[in-house]
Design an enzyme around this catalytic site. Structure first.
Site, PDB file in Angstrom:
ATOM      1  N   ALA A  65      89.066  13.391 -10.542  1.00  0.00           N
ATOM      2  CA  ALA A  65      88.635  13.275 -11.932  1.00  0.00           C
ATOM      3  C   ALA A  65      87.180  12.808 -11.919  1.00  0.00           C
ATOM      4  CB  ALA A  65      89.509  12.259 -12.653  1.00  0.00           C
ATOM      5  N   GLY A 111      92.420  13.572  -8.351  1.00  0.00           N
ATOM      6  CA  GLY A 111      92.861  14.666  -9.223  1.00  0.00           C
ATOM      7  C   GLY A 111      92.789  16.028  -8.557  1.00  0.00           C
ATOM      8  N   GLU A 114      95.890  16.250  -6.597  1.00  0.00           N
ATOM      9  CA  GLU A 114      96.964  16.413  -7.595  1.00  0.00           C
ATOM     10  C   GLU A 114      96.976  17.823  -8.179  1.00  0.00           C
ATOM     11  OE1 GLU A 114      95.439  12.781  -9.523  1.00  0.00           O
ATOM     12  OE2 GLU A 114      97.541  12.224  -9.755  1.00  0.00           O
ATOM     13  N   GLU A 134      92.484   6.601  -5.355  1.00  0.00           N
ATOM     14  CA  GLU A 134      92.402   5.834  -6.616  1.00  0.00           C
ATOM     15  C   GLU A 134      92.411   4.330  -6.428  1.00  0.00           C
ATOM     16  OE1 GLU A 134      94.322   8.483  -6.121  1.00  0.00           O
ATOM     17  OE2 GLU A 134      94.002   9.887  -7.780  1.00  0.00           O
TER      18      GLU A 134
HETATM   19  N1  COA Z   1      83.429  12.122 -10.139  1.00  0.00           N
HETATM   20  C1  COA Z   1      82.156  12.254 -10.508  1.00  0.00           C
HETATM   21  N2  COA Z   1      81.171  12.626  -9.671  1.00  0.00           N
HETATM   22  C2  COA Z   1      81.518  12.892  -8.406  1.00  0.00           C
HETATM   23  C3  COA Z   1      82.838  12.773  -7.950  1.00  0.00           C
HETATM   24  C4  COA Z   1      83.820  12.362  -8.877  1.00  0.00           C
HETATM   25  N3  COA Z   1      85.113  12.253  -8.553  1.00  0.00           N
HETATM   26  N4  COA Z   1      82.863  13.087  -6.632  1.00  0.00           N
HETATM   27  C5  COA Z   1      81.595  13.391  -6.287  1.00  0.00           C
HETATM   28  N5  COA Z   1      80.767  13.276  -7.357  1.00  0.00           N
HETATM   29  C6  COA Z   1      79.333  13.512  -7.415  1.00  0.00           C
HETATM   30  C7  COA Z   1      78.546  12.407  -6.742  1.00  0.00           C
HETATM   31  O1  COA Z   1      78.391  11.296  -7.609  1.00  0.00           O
HETATM   32  C8  COA Z   1      77.249  13.106  -6.464  1.00  0.00           C
HETATM   33  O2  COA Z   1      76.509  13.204  -7.646  1.00  0.00           O
HETATM   34  P1  COA Z   1      74.889  12.953  -7.639  1.00  0.00           P
HETATM   35  O3  COA Z   1      74.339  14.010  -6.754  1.00  0.00           O
HETATM   36  O4  COA Z   1      74.508  13.108  -9.083  1.00  0.00           O
HETATM   37  O5  COA Z   1      74.703  11.575  -7.091  1.00  0.00           O
HETATM   38  C9  COA Z   1      77.698  14.523  -6.107  1.00  0.00           C
HETATM   39  O6  COA Z   1      78.992  14.668  -6.664  1.00  0.00           O
HETATM   40  C10 COA Z   1      77.797  14.757  -4.614  1.00  0.00           C
HETATM   41  O7  COA Z   1      78.652  13.774  -4.058  1.00  0.00           O
HETATM   42  P2  COA Z   1      78.228  12.832  -2.809  1.00  0.00           P
HETATM   43  O8  COA Z   1      79.060  11.590  -2.889  1.00  0.00           O
HETATM   44  O9  COA Z   1      76.751  12.663  -2.759  1.00  0.00           O
HETATM   45  O10 COA Z   1      78.695  13.761  -1.598  1.00  0.00           O
HETATM   46  P3  COA Z   1      79.177  13.293  -0.157  1.00  0.00           P
HETATM   47  O11 COA Z   1      79.277  14.531   0.655  1.00  0.00           O
HETATM   48  O12 COA Z   1      78.368  12.158   0.360  1.00  0.00           O
HETATM   49  O13 COA Z   1      80.691  12.696  -0.405  1.00  0.00           O
HETATM   50  C11 COA Z   1      82.909  12.690  -1.338  1.00  0.00           C
HETATM   51  C12 COA Z   1      81.705  13.529  -0.865  1.00  0.00           C
HETATM   52  C13 COA Z   1      83.898  13.652  -1.993  1.00  0.00           C
HETATM   53  C14 COA Z   1      83.584  12.028  -0.121  1.00  0.00           C
HETATM   54  C15 COA Z   1      82.450  11.605  -2.333  1.00  0.00           C
HETATM   55  O14 COA Z   1      81.686  12.252  -3.349  1.00  0.00           O
HETATM   56  C16 COA Z   1      83.562  10.843  -3.001  1.00  0.00           C
HETATM   57  O15 COA Z   1      84.139   9.951  -2.394  1.00  0.00           O
HETATM   58  N6  COA Z   1      83.859  11.185  -4.270  1.00  0.00           N
HETATM   59  C17 COA Z   1      84.811  10.461  -5.085  1.00  0.00           C
HETATM   60  C18 COA Z   1      86.233  10.762  -4.660  1.00  0.00           C
HETATM   61  C19 COA Z   1      87.219   9.974  -5.494  1.00  0.00           C
HETATM   62  O16 COA Z   1      87.272   8.751  -5.459  1.00  0.00           O
HETATM   63  N7  COA Z   1      88.025  10.698  -6.251  1.00  0.00           N
HETATM   64  C20 COA Z   1      89.077  10.125  -7.054  1.00  0.00           C
HETATM   65  C21 COA Z   1      88.662   9.948  -8.433  1.00  0.00           C
HETATM   66  S1  COA Z   1      89.949   9.172  -9.376  1.00  0.00           S
END
Ligand code: COA
Length: 259
Positions: A65, A111, A114, A134
């Protein structure tokens, strides 16, 4: 037509691609609304027999999400967000009468995991990663993760993944039964199309009943066996049953109409 997703239908298979690659295809309100609309369009489109759900770009299926939408939410807002998502997308996919498979092409987190789990089954590319992070945010899954992960991989493994927030590789997901196949990323969509092309040659009403009954089994419905008996009987009144039996006896391929 859509701002956050792409849709493409070819030979009866509608591919829906979540298209926010710069945000790891995170599910914001727009994505949920548009996915809901695309699913509804596919449901009523007689040219669509099956669907593939995938993500745009090299890195992510869906990284969860959209966390930026969580900052101002309180209890009622959080509950509403999960309720709308379930109605428009997650439960709708699970109960869809046409087969939907997830082609997981990268991160499937929160999500995203999911969303993949709501699909009827999953295939993944070698670079895919799965997890429910989460608890790192002080939250729990809200789009069915506690229920569907437990159904798919069992209680002990689900407890561990949900409590540790660990990410697992595609091959670990394969071992756990979370995905059915793992292939190089160039082959992911062709495998999805191949599997669905095969399913599309089968009797659509029978496929619809299979989806319903397996879903009933997964939630431990007490009358699952009786429901199977009833729907087995109902199949005997279909045109497709006549065609399937005739084709077998005449040693030819059946041509089903979904009637
Ligand atoms: N919601 C909003 N934005 C998200 C996102 C999410 N769930 N997951 C990634 N993004 C955004 C990042 O903030 C970043 O945005 P920016 O360029 O404006 O800063 C962009 O996507 C790229 O992500 P980044 O974190 O820089 O890539 P990465 O390769 O270093 O890491 C992940 C990838 C997926 C491991 C990491 O983005 C992450 O942990 N995301 C969240 C996962 C999460 O907790 N999901 C559950 C949500 S309830």
């Amino acid at each position: 037509m859509y701002q956050t997703i792409l849709t493409h239908t070819e030979q009866g298979i509608c591919t829906i691609t979540i298209n926010r690659p710069d945000k790891m295809n995170a599910l914001n309100k727009d994505v949920i609304q548009e996915l809901g609309a695309a699913l509804e369009a596919a449901r009523i489109d007689t040219a669509v027999q099956a669907l593939i759900l995938t993500g745009a770009g090299e890195k992510a299926f869906v990284a969860g999400a959209d966390i930026t939408e969580f900052t101002e939410l309180q209890a009622a807002g959080g509950k509403a967000l999960a309720t709308v998502g379930a109605e428009l997308v997650f439960n709708k996919i699970e109960q869809f009468t046409k087969p939907i498979i997830a082609a997981v092409n990268g991160f499937a987190l929160g999500g995203g995991c999911e969303l993949a789990m709501a699909c009827h089954f999953r295939i993944a590319s070698e670079n895919a990663k799965f997890g429910q992070p989460e608890v790192n945010l002080g939250l729990i899954p809200g789009y069915g993760g506690t229920q569907r992960l437990t159904q798919l991989i069992g209680k002990g493994k689900a407890m561990e993944l949900l409590m540790t927030a660990d990410m697992i590789t595609a091959n670990e997901a394969l071992q756990l039964g979370l995905v059915n196949h793992v292939v190089p990323k160039e082959e992911l969509l062709s495998l999805a199309n191949l599997i669905l092309t095969k399913i599309c040659t089968k009797a659509p009403i029978a496929i619809q009943h299979i989806i319903h009954l397996v879903n009933q089994a997964a939630i431990g419905a007490k009358d699952g066996l009786q429901q199977e008996i009833d729907l087995f009987g109902a199949c005997f009144d279909t045109e497709d049953k006549k065609e399937g039996i005739s084709a077998f006896l005449e040693k030819r391929k059946a041509s089903f109409k979904g009637a």
